[in-house]
Design a protein around this motif. Sequence first.
Motif, PDB file in Angstrom:
ATOM      1  N   PHE A  99       0.735  -1.409   0.048  1.00  0.00           N
ATOM      2  CA  PHE A  99       0.118   0.033   0.042  1.00  0.00           C
ATOM      3  C   PHE A  99       0.946   1.272   0.152  1.00  0.00           C
ATOM      4  O   PHE A  99       1.936   1.334   0.713  1.00  0.00           O
ATOM      5  N   ASN A 100       0.446   2.196  -0.728  1.00  0.00           N
ATOM      6  CA  ASN A 100       0.996   3.515  -0.592  1.00  0.00           C
ATOM      7  C   ASN A 100       0.508   4.262   0.730  1.00  0.00           C
ATOM      8  O   ASN A 100      -0.686   3.745   1.285  1.00  0.00           O
ATOM      9  N   ASP A 102      -0.788   6.984   1.380  1.00  0.00           N
ATOM     10  CA  ASP A 102      -2.045   7.853   1.324  1.00  0.00           C
ATOM     11  C   ASP A 102      -3.212   6.936   0.722  1.00  0.00           C
ATOM     12  O   ASP A 102      -4.018   7.454   0.276  1.00  0.00           O
ATOM     13  N   THR A 103      -3.306   5.797   1.204  1.00  0.00           N
ATOM     14  CA  THR A 103      -4.563   5.099   1.218  1.00  0.00           C
ATOM     15  C   THR A 103      -5.046   4.819   2.612  1.00  0.00           C
ATOM     16  O   THR A 103      -4.456   4.999   3.709  1.00  0.00           O
ATOM     17  N   GLN A 130     -10.418   1.936  -5.576  1.00  0.00           N
ATOM     18  CA  GLN A 130     -10.236   3.017  -5.035  1.00  0.00           C
ATOM     19  C   GLN A 130     -10.850   4.368  -5.578  1.00  0.00           C
ATOM     20  O   GLN A 130     -10.883   4.789  -6.436  1.00  0.00           O
ATOM     21  N   ASP A 132     -11.339   8.728  -3.820  1.00  0.00           N
ATOM     22  CA  ASP A 132     -10.572   9.752  -2.881  1.00  0.00           C
ATOM     23  C   ASP A 132     -11.701  10.158  -1.760  1.00  0.00           C
ATOM     24  O   ASP A 132     -12.931   9.530  -1.797  1.00  0.00           O
ATOM     25  N   SER A 174      -0.784   0.953  -5.540  1.00  0.00           N
ATOM     26  CA  SER A 174      -1.151   1.488  -4.203  1.00  0.00           C
ATOM     27  C   SER A 174      -1.961   0.684  -3.240  1.00  0.00           C
ATOM     28  O   SER A 174      -2.125   1.101  -2.236  1.00  0.00           O
ATOM     29  N   HIS A 236      -7.976   6.010  -1.635  1.00  0.00           N
ATOM     30  CA  HIS A 236      -6.552   6.427  -2.129  1.00  0.00           C
ATOM     31  C   HIS A 236      -6.541   7.952  -2.643  1.00  0.00           C
ATOM     32  O   HIS A 236      -7.165   8.418  -3.451  1.00  0.00           O
ATOM     33  N   GLN A 238      -4.131  10.036  -2.930  1.00  0.00           N
ATOM     34  CA  GLN A 238      -3.046  10.309  -3.980  1.00  0.00           C
ATOM     35  C   GLN A 238      -2.493  11.916  -3.602  1.00  0.00           C
ATOM     36  O   GLN A 238      -3.049  12.542  -2.868  1.00  0.00           O
TER      37      GLN A 238
END
Length: 272
Positions: A99-100, A102-103, A130, A132, A174, A236, A238
């Motif tokens: 995972f990133n 920002d998730t 995913q 936002d 991500s 996510h 981003q």
Amino acid sequence: MGIGLLVVVYHNMGDLRGFLESLQAFPVRSPNCPTFLTVTLVEASKFEEETAKKLILKYFPADQVQLRSFEGNIGYARACNDAALAWSEDPKLTTYAFFNADTEMRRGVLDDCNNLLWSNPTYGIVGPRQVDQGGFLTHSGIVGPPPRFRSWKDSGRDGRWSDTLTDAWSVVGSAYFVKAPVWWELAHCPIYREIDPESQGAFLVTDHYFEDEWCSRHAVAHGYKVVFFGGATMIHNQGGATPDKGWSARKMKESQVTYVKACAVHGMLSGK
């Protein structure tokens, strides 16, 4: 059967806090599926290391989390390969999930993606839908070969693209679930060893991009399916995983060259 979870952090401790909070709120529900979390900091300062340690201990017992830190920005591929190599010593970790920072997790994502991954012997990789914080899609499934569509961005809100694609071209790194045996089969592929002999895992070492698409296409070449799971939705946001847009554009071009060359050596269609 357990899950090794990795979150890769580039400077943003707020992102790390959000990820850890969501993981605490929405853990794996199955009592027979232990998890182990690795937090990897790239281009990290000593202050960031200390901050990350405090955040980790706020949310999880020390024996459930490993903190790894690198002074340079080693890239997502190396960070994931490094974590998976450490996990390989624990046979209980049969799924690797990357995972990133920002998730954020949402209810059922870990269980549902893991269950789907293991529901079919031909499934090698699964990626969730995913969105936002505003409900706009940031990943709705990557379909190919060219022209690709429904890829990174889509203007639709939360209700769209909730189907499941069992023949996806790729899913994005991500939020990337892969069977551990598949990961190591790909990592030890003789052709891949010729292409990227120094790699410690199945993500092609590039200049920060296309490592996930390589792994997906490589899995397909080995007879596995890549599945976009529209029924599992996570966040996510981003933006916190890269230095700036100019840097990203330059690295993406450089990475694409590496990816296309690697596909050619393996006799795989790159889609580029």
